[in-house]
Each structure stands twice: as C-alpha cells, then as structure tokens.
Design an enzyme around this catalytic site. Structure first.
Site, PDB file in Angstrom:
ATOM      1  N   GLN A  26      13.414   2.192  -2.069  1.00 61.79           N
ATOM      2  CA  GLN A  26      12.823   1.689  -3.321  1.00 61.79           C
ATOM      3  C   GLN A  26      13.755   1.786  -4.519  1.00 61.79           C
ATOM      4  O   GLN A  26      13.837   0.858  -5.328  1.00 61.79           O
ATOM      5  CB  GLN A  26      11.538   2.460  -3.625  1.00 61.79           C
ATOM      6  CG  GLN A  26      10.300   1.843  -3.022  1.00 61.79           C
ATOM      7  CD  GLN A  26       9.045   2.605  -3.400  1.00 61.79           C
ATOM      8  OE1 GLN A  26       9.083   3.783  -3.735  1.00 61.79           O
ATOM      9  NE2 GLN A  26       7.917   1.941  -3.331  1.00 61.79           N
TER      10      GLN A  26
ATOM     11  N   GLU B 269       2.083  -6.340  -5.404  1.00 66.44           N
ATOM     12  CA  GLU B 269       1.662  -5.494  -6.524  1.00 66.44           C
ATOM     13  C   GLU B 269       2.818  -4.656  -7.062  1.00 66.44           C
ATOM     14  O   GLU B 269       3.067  -4.597  -8.260  1.00 66.44           O
ATOM     15  CB  GLU B 269       0.537  -4.579  -6.023  1.00 66.44           C
ATOM     16  CG  GLU B 269       0.182  -3.495  -6.987  1.00 66.44           C
ATOM     17  CD  GLU B 269      -1.250  -3.015  -6.857  1.00 66.44           C
ATOM     18  OE1 GLU B 269      -2.066  -3.680  -6.205  1.00 66.44           O
ATOM     19  OE2 GLU B 269      -1.550  -1.959  -7.433  1.00 66.44           O
TER      20      GLU B 269
ATOM     21  N   ASP C  76       0.844  -1.201   0.000  1.00 65.90           N
ATOM     22  CA  ASP C  76       0.000   0.000   0.000  1.00 65.90           C
ATOM     23  C   ASP C  76       0.879   1.250   0.000  1.00 65.90           C
ATOM     24  O   ASP C  76       0.699   2.151  -0.814  1.00 65.90           O
ATOM     25  CB  ASP C  76      -0.908   0.015   1.239  1.00 65.90           C
ATOM     26  CG  ASP C  76      -1.686  -1.270   1.388  1.00 65.90           C
ATOM     27  OD1 ASP C  76      -2.586  -1.501   0.577  1.00 65.90           O
ATOM     28  OD2 ASP C  76      -1.359  -2.062   2.302  1.00 65.90           O
TER      29      ASP C  76
END
Ligand code: TRH
Length: 414
Positions: A292, A310, A28
C-alpha cells in the site's frame, strides 16, 4: 457456565479487534489494513486484525505468510479467520465488524456472556470492568447526504447489546476519512523533487520514462471507456500531426488489463508484470501489485490517476492529482447516485469548465461511453484548474479530523 470455564470478563483486555471478510477485490482488506496500521502506530492501540482471506491480503502486503495463522506487521496482530474460528477470541475494549461482515458465533456468544455478567454485576452493585466491548459496524464510504443522519446510530441486538453504525464521510458530522497524520507532509516532500518519482519508476523497472512525459496510473475495473482512452492516447500524434509528449500508462496486473488486451494484441493470460508495450504515442507498463505505501507513492508520482473502489479512490484524492473514479458497480446503477453525490461536493469550488469536463469524464468512464475521449480533451484544456483544485481538495475534505481520531473519540464517549 461451568466451574472450569473462567468468566468472559477475566479475559478482557484493552485491545481492539477488527474483523474483515474479503468479499471481492482488495477494498475490504485495503481499508481495514490501513485503519489497523494507523491505530497501532498513532494511538498505540493493540490491534487484532482477523482476515478470512490471506491470499488477497498478500497482494497488498507481499511480506505476509499465507500459511501462518498468526503474525505481526507494523505492530498489528494479523489472525487468519478460519470458519469456525480456531484461535480463541479474547474480548477487548472495541469490536469492529468491517462492512457488516457476520461475526463468528464464538465472538457473539462471548460478548453476550460479558453483557449478562455486567448486567448481573450492576444489579448486585458489584464494581467490575466486565462491560462488553464497544461494538461498531464500519460502513462503506459515501458522499451522500443521508450519511450524516445515520452515522453513529445504535442498533439494539437480540442480546440487548447496542451495535453502532460508523459511517466514514466527507462532512464534520460523519465518521471522517482515513488519513495518516503525517501523510500530507510526506506527500509534499515527495512531490517537491522530480527525482523521487523517477527513482520510483526505476525501482519498479519502468524503462523509458522521461521527466516531462505524461504518466497515468490505471487501477480500474474493466470498461470500454479505458479502451477508447488508450486508443486515443496511442494515436494523439497521428491525429494532431505534431510533436506530442509521450504518454505512459502504468497498469497493475488485474481487471484493467481486459480493456487493453485488444490494443496490445496479447492474450490476457500472457500478460505479465514487467512487460512493456508501445503503441504509437502510448507506452503501457505492466506492474505487479505492490504494498500500500508504495501504491500511494505511485499515485503521488503520476500526473493523473485512474482509481476505483473505496480505498484507492481516497488515496487518489490524498495524492493531490487529478483523477477519474471508477466506482464499484452496484445493482440498479446505484453507484451512479454515489458518484453524483461525490461529484457534487468535489466540484463545489471548481470553476464551471473544469467541473463540467471532470464530471462528464467520470460519468462517461463509468458508463463505458466512447465519447469519454471528447470529455477527456475538455478535461485536458482545464488541466491547470483541475490540478490546483486537486491540491486544495485534501485539506477541505479531511476537515478538522481524520477517521481514526474521530473513531477514538467516538469510542471514548460510547
Ligand atoms: O479492490 P477494489 O476494487 O475494492 C472494492 C471496493 O473497495 C468496493 O468499494 C468494495 O465494495 C469492493 O471492493 C468489495 O478497490 P479499492 O477499494 O481501491 O482497494 C484496492 C486496495 O488495493 C487499496 O487498499 C489499494 C491497494 N493496492 C495496493 O496496495 N497495491 C497495488 O499495487 C494496488 C494496485 C492496489
């Protein structure tokens, strides 16, 4: 409204708000953080990202200060979303609730107030900019057919305001896929020289990886299929009785470790980042979670990636390397329907043997089947077709526009 309280419209600004509840894991926050960074960097939009769990967030943004209620990174304002909200909400031009999270009542009442004001102004022919923000629910990514029909649909709320469903997806009619405009150039530059991957491995403290070794990143959930694969990689040399290229599995701290615990005979609570375990032909390197951008580079640097959820799923596609997708498990095995939908589109232009091996390996991995090893062996036979396909796929998948640019257009026309 009292005389002391200014009208909601007097606070209105052009910024966008993104609200994110961390339900589970990092997906999320991973998705919303990527989107927030891209909108700020490429569209110069002031973004307020409201997050209810800074602890999870700090795993993918290590510089984050978990104690601060407001801070800024990459031009994005990060707000700690306490419940009830203790930072005043100032309506902007767009309001995004990520993955159907429940917005704070303060936000809902403010946009309701704006809506009432704009209705009154319209009736009285007063020309002001007091419209409520464009309200979107950013949905989960899926390759299923129904996505195109649902993308962009409005849903009238009790207050009379429309909320739109924004569905990411792989087709031109969907909301698209998150992909920074310069990402493929950066990746190609990185992959053009092996010195980049070796420098990254060194920076991460990984010892003993030679330029021609096989390097596999593993960011999965727990599955017996991973145990079976690791056992196979460890014993390849013994089985083939021949000289075998060394295999390295790079595994960040987290859920995958439960599946390799037996292999390295070390209890989970004793496994630490920086450790390295050699079992036969396989060396397992334990990594810390990193930011990231570094995670992306890690995927670019490996020969094969096992990813999940995801966001890492998409990043493995952008890495232009073959991968296994360990999809987030859902009730009644619905995730297998989602997996099949993706397999169908991913394999469309892939030759039969490679498509068959790739699809079977993915299903076996997700269904915890130990025959994943047989499928893996087939997959290795089809390696060059898979690698070629992985290189072309990102261009096919992104199509003419990425998610952020489609989103900006969607907002303009809403
Ligand atoms: O963490 P996940 O399993 O998140 C999941 C999925 O998104 C799933 O669809 C959702 O329903 C569920 O959460 C609630 O997997 P995902 O989506 O790949 O997110 C991981 C994020 O962590 C991604 O943004 C990449 C990032 N990451 C790093 O930044 N550094 C790292 O070292 C690693 C391993 C991951």
């Amino acid at each position: 409204m009292t005389n002391e309280t200014p009208a909601a419209s007097s606070y209105k600004s052009p910024h966008w708000d993104i609200f994110c509840v961390v339900v589970d894991n990092y997906g999320d926050i991973g998705v919303t953080w990527r989107l927030a960074k891209q909108l700020a960097a490429e569209y110069q939009i002031e973004i307020n990202l409201w997050v209810d769990d800074l602890n999870s967030f700090s795993h993918i943004l290590p510089e984050l200060d978990k104690t601060l209620s407001q801070q800024q990174f990459f031009g994005v304002n990060i707000f700690k979303w306490n419940k009830p909200l203790d930072i005043p909400y100032r309506p902007g031009s767009v309001l995004i609730e990520a993955f159907a999270c429940e917005l704070p009542s303060q936000v809902l009442s403010t946009i309701d107030e704006l809506h009432q004001e704009s209705k009154t102004n319209f009736e009285q022919s007063i020309n002001t900019a007091s419209k409520p923000p464009v309200w979107l629910n950013l949905e989960y990514l899926s390759a299923e057919d129904w996505v195109d029909g649902c993308h962009g649909l409005p849903s009238m709320q009790a207050s009379g305001i429309n909320k739109h469903f924004y569905f990411p997806g792989f087709t031109s009619k969907s909301g698209g896929l998150i992909c920074e405009s310069d990402l493929f150039n950066q990746r190609d530059k990185w992959q053009s020289s092996p010195s980049n991957k070796l420098a990254l491995f060194k920076k991460l403290g990984l010892i003993g990886i030679e330029a021609n070794d096989i390097v596999i990143s593993v960011f999965s959930y727990e599955t017996l299929a991973l145990t079976a694969l690791c056992n196979y990689w460890a014993n390849i040399e013994v089985q083939n009785n021949s000289e075998q290229t060394a295999i390295h599995a790079l595994i960040p701290l987290g859920k995958s470790l439960a599946s390799i615990e037996s292999l390295i005979s070390t209890p989970l609570n004793k496994i630490k980042a920086g450790q390295q375990f050699t079992v036969g032909n396989l060396t397992i390197h334990i990594l810390p979670m990193t930011a990231q951008t570094q995670f992306d580079r890690l995927l670019w640097s490996c020969d094969f990636n096992i990813v999940r959820g995801e966001d890492s799923f998409l990043r493995a596609q952008w890495a232009a390397k073959p991968f296994i997708w360990h999809i987030y498990p859902q009730e009644d095995d619905y995730h297998l329907v989602k997996l099949q939908a993706f397999v169908n589109i991913y394999c469309l232009n892939l030759e039969d043997d490679a498509a068959n091996a790739w699809s079977k390996t993915n299903f076996a991995f997700n269904q915890q089947e130990s025959n994943v090893v047989e499928h893996w062996q087939q997959l290795i036979c089809a390696q060059s077709a898979l690698q070629q396909h992985a290189k072309h796929w990102p261009i096919d998948a992104k199509k003419d526009a990425d998610l952020a640019s489609r989103l900006v257009e969607f907002v303009k026309t809403s």
